[in-house]
Design an enzyme around this catalytic site. Structure first.
Site, PDB file in Angstrom:
ATOM      1  N   HIS A  33       0.156 -11.763  -2.998  1.00 43.70           N
ATOM      2  CA  HIS A  33      -0.915 -10.940  -2.320  1.00 43.70           C
ATOM      3  C   HIS A  33      -2.235 -11.082  -3.061  1.00 43.70           C
ATOM      4  CE1 HIS A  33       2.595  -9.316  -0.364  1.00 43.70           C
ATOM      5  NE2 HIS A  33       2.984  -8.735  -1.268  1.00 43.70           N
ATOM      6  N   THR A  56       0.257  -7.720   2.545  1.00 44.48           N
ATOM      7  CA  THR A  56       0.873  -6.858   2.043  1.00 44.48           C
ATOM      8  C   THR A  56       1.640  -5.810   2.812  1.00 44.48           C
ATOM      9  OG1 THR A  56      -0.440  -4.921   1.525  1.00 44.48           O
ATOM     10  CG2 THR A  56      -0.466  -6.630  -0.360  1.00 44.48           C
ATOM     11  N   THR A  57       2.751  -5.462   2.630  1.00 52.12           N
ATOM     12  CA  THR A  57       3.498  -4.208   3.516  1.00 52.12           C
ATOM     13  C   THR A  57       2.431  -3.338   3.839  1.00 52.12           C
ATOM     14  OG1 THR A  57       5.419  -4.551   2.033  1.00 52.12           O
ATOM     15  CG2 THR A  57       5.161  -2.548   3.751  1.00 52.12           C
ATOM     16  N   GLY A  58       1.542  -2.634   3.054  1.00 54.65           N
ATOM     17  CA  GLY A  58       0.504  -1.700   3.415  1.00 54.65           C
ATOM     18  C   GLY A  58      -0.307  -2.401   4.575  1.00 54.65           C
ATOM     19  N   ASN A 104       8.599   0.576   1.288  1.00 55.33           N
ATOM     20  CA  ASN A 104       9.522   0.144   0.209  1.00 55.33           C
ATOM     21  C   ASN A 104      10.565   1.349  -0.215  1.00 55.33           C
ATOM     22  OD1 ASN A 104       9.322  -2.510   0.538  1.00 55.33           O
ATOM     23  ND2 ASN A 104       7.289  -2.345  -0.631  1.00 55.33           N
ATOM     24  N   ASN A 123       1.916   2.712  -2.047  1.00 58.69           N
ATOM     25  CA  ASN A 123       2.719   3.349  -3.546  1.00 58.69           C
ATOM     26  C   ASN A 123       2.022   3.422  -4.795  1.00 58.69           C
ATOM     27  OD1 ASN A 123       5.211   3.857  -2.011  1.00 58.69           O
ATOM     28  ND2 ASN A 123       5.853   1.757  -2.108  1.00 58.69           N
TER      29      ASN A 123
HETATM   30  N1  CTP Z   1      -0.532  -0.541  -2.856  1.00 56.46           N
HETATM   31  C1  CTP Z   1      -1.713  -0.461  -3.439  1.00 56.46           C
HETATM   32  N2  CTP Z   1      -1.964  -0.085  -4.749  1.00 56.46           N
HETATM   33  C2  CTP Z   1      -0.960  -0.361  -5.655  1.00 56.46           C
HETATM   34  C3  CTP Z   1       0.446  -0.539  -5.109  1.00 56.46           C
HETATM   35  C4  CTP Z   1       0.614  -0.471  -3.737  1.00 56.46           C
HETATM   36  O1  CTP Z   1      -2.694  -0.534  -2.593  1.00 56.46           O
HETATM   37  N3  CTP Z   1      -1.189  -0.172  -6.918  1.00 56.46           N
HETATM   38  C5  CTP Z   1      -0.207  -0.813  -1.411  1.00 56.46           C
HETATM   39  C6  CTP Z   1       0.042  -2.093  -1.000  1.00 56.46           C
HETATM   40  O2  CTP Z   1      -0.724  -2.101   0.454  1.00 56.46           O
HETATM   41  C7  CTP Z   1       1.650  -2.078  -0.786  1.00 56.46           C
HETATM   42  C8  CTP Z   1       1.856  -0.871  -0.515  1.00 56.46           C
HETATM   43  O3  CTP Z   1       0.976  -0.055  -0.996  1.00 56.46           O
HETATM   44  O4  CTP Z   1       2.017  -3.186   0.218  1.00 56.46           O
HETATM   45  C9  CTP Z   1       3.236  -0.471  -0.591  1.00 56.46           C
HETATM   46  O5  CTP Z   1       3.388  -0.827  -2.273  1.00 56.46           O
HETATM   47  P1  CTP Z   1       4.556  -1.679  -2.739  1.00 56.46           P
HETATM   48  O6  CTP Z   1       5.782  -1.108  -2.585  1.00 56.46           O
HETATM   49  O7  CTP Z   1       4.377  -1.830  -4.146  1.00 56.46           O
HETATM   50  O8  CTP Z   1       4.401  -2.864  -2.068  1.00 56.46           O
HETATM   51  P2  CTP Z   1       4.642  -4.467  -2.913  1.00 56.46           P
HETATM   52  O9  CTP Z   1       6.121  -4.740  -3.101  1.00 56.46           O
HETATM   53  O10 CTP Z   1       3.638  -4.486  -3.916  1.00 56.46           O
HETATM   54  O11 CTP Z   1       4.150  -5.302  -1.725  1.00 56.46           O
HETATM   55  P3  CTP Z   1       4.889  -6.114  -0.541  1.00 56.46           P
HETATM   56  O12 CTP Z   1       5.992  -5.215  -0.477  1.00 56.46           O
HETATM   57  O13 CTP Z   1       3.834  -5.969   0.227  1.00 56.46           O
HETATM   58  O14 CTP Z   1       5.385  -7.395  -1.111  1.00 56.46           O
END
Ligand code: CTP
Length: 319
Positions: free
Chosen positions: A293, A241-243, A132, A109
């Site tokens: 994270h 992380t989700t990613g 997400n 994201n």
């Molecule tokens: N991501 C990234 N760099 C960013 C934002 C997100 O590399 N600036 C990647 C991360 O691997 C993240 C994934 O995109 O898990 C999805 O982003 P997000 O929805 O923001 O996940 P988070 O809520 O930050 O983290 P998680 O859902 O893993 O708790």
């Protein structure tokens, strides 16, 4: 036999944030990236020692019944009861059973996607994973539209849908769910107790409005198994992380894996500001000690895999 070198160091990387984006430079158009099939297969085999995406992607109906008690993964002292709704939405068989794809896109994201023009390329992949419930319609040129699996941390209901405080927000979420149109909705329901009600609200909406999605609720062991795999490879993540979870799962059923929107840094490769998310005004949280994270560390590992041809990271514009 050569081992997969992911981090290249036996101690956690020390992250110098001053010029991180320069350090992580990936020349998008110029790099002679080639898929390394042998390495991808070796990684798949290694990961299979820790988890099996086909099984761990979701708890199945046969393994739980309404009323069963589950201890939350991060709040071991707190429990939840398997509700009738949750039970109804558990899949009977794995949504990934016997599925194999030539190429998969995992769309993170990061704001680095804005003005990337990657939408078309993303949509050409056989299987597209998003995170997400990130919006796509308004950003189609940069992020594409195709969605085969989308994750939904319960916190998204609070962050992006105002905890469904009124009918307008409920309707917004409902529209988003309807737009998924048969894809897999992956809800980590057993992670932390804070998500309890939000998961129930979503389950209720899906059932009440006959939303056409295939729900999946990751297994209780998935998170620890994924962490275990990366720790074994000297990537000292706190909580994946989700990613990273999606990449780890995708190795099981995707031949080639392409990552977009992974860029946890406030400046891009040309030192221009990058939004944390492409679609909202959330600020960078990964520098805070409180964050569960370790995104820059994960990125370093992914970049190393990119350089070895195990996956392809796109962090600039698409050609
Ligand atoms: N991501 C990234 N760099 C960013 C934002 C997100 O590399 N600036 C990647 C991360 O691997 C993240 C994934 O995109 O898990 C999805 O982003 P997000 O929805 O923001 O996940 P988070 O809520 O930050 O983290 P998680 O859902 O893993 O708790």
């Amino acid at each position: 036999r050569a081992e997969v070198v992911i981090n290249g160091s036996s101690s956690p990387a020390v992250v110098d944030r001053s010029n991180e984006s320069v350090k992580h430079n990936i020349q998008p158009g110029l790099s002679k990236w080639r898929h390394n099939q042998t390495l991808s297969l070796r990684i798949r085999k290694q990961i299979l020692k820790f988890l099996d995406a086909e099984k761990d992607i979701s708890v199945l109906k046969g393994t739980l019944k309404p009323g069963d008690i589950i201890h939350y993964i991060f709040d071991r002292d707190s429990t939840m009861n398997v509700s009738q709704n949750l039970y109804e939405l558990l899949p009977r068989t794995s949504p990934l059973k016997n599925r194999h794809f030539r190429t998969c896109a995992i769309v993170g994201n990061s704001g680095v996607l804005l003005n990337s023009g990657c939408g078309q390329e993303i949509d050409t992949h056989s299987f597209v994973i998003r995170c997400n419930l990130a919006p796509v319609q308004e950003y189609a040129r940069d992020v594409g539209l195709k969605t085969d699996l989308v994750t939904m941390n319960p916190s998204v209901i609070q962050r992006a849908f105002e905890d469904l405080v009124n009918a307008t927000w409920r309707e917004k979420l409902l529209q988003r769910l309807h737009s998924l149109n048969g894809s897999i909705l992956w809800i980590p329901a057993f992670m932390a107790r804070g998500g309890k009600e939000r998961v129930e609200w979503v389950n209720e909406l899906i059932l009440k409005h006959h939303v056409n999605v295939r729900t999946a609720y990751p297994s209780l062991r998935l998170l620890h198994a994924v962490r275990g795999y990366w720790l074994t490879n000297k990537v000292h993540i706190k909580r994946p992380t989700t990613g990273l979870l999606m990449y780890t799962l995708a190795t099981r059923f995707c031949n080639e894996i392409y990552l977009y929107g992974f860029w946890p840094f406030p400046l891009d490769q040309n030192q221009n500001p990058v939004k944390y998310h492409y679609y909202d005004s959330l600020k960078y949280g990964y520098t805070s000690q409180a964050s569960p994270h370790t995104m820059p560390l994960e990125f370093k590992a992914l970049k190393s895999l990119h350089e070895q041809g195990a996956l392809k990271l796109t962090v600039g514009q698409c050609d």
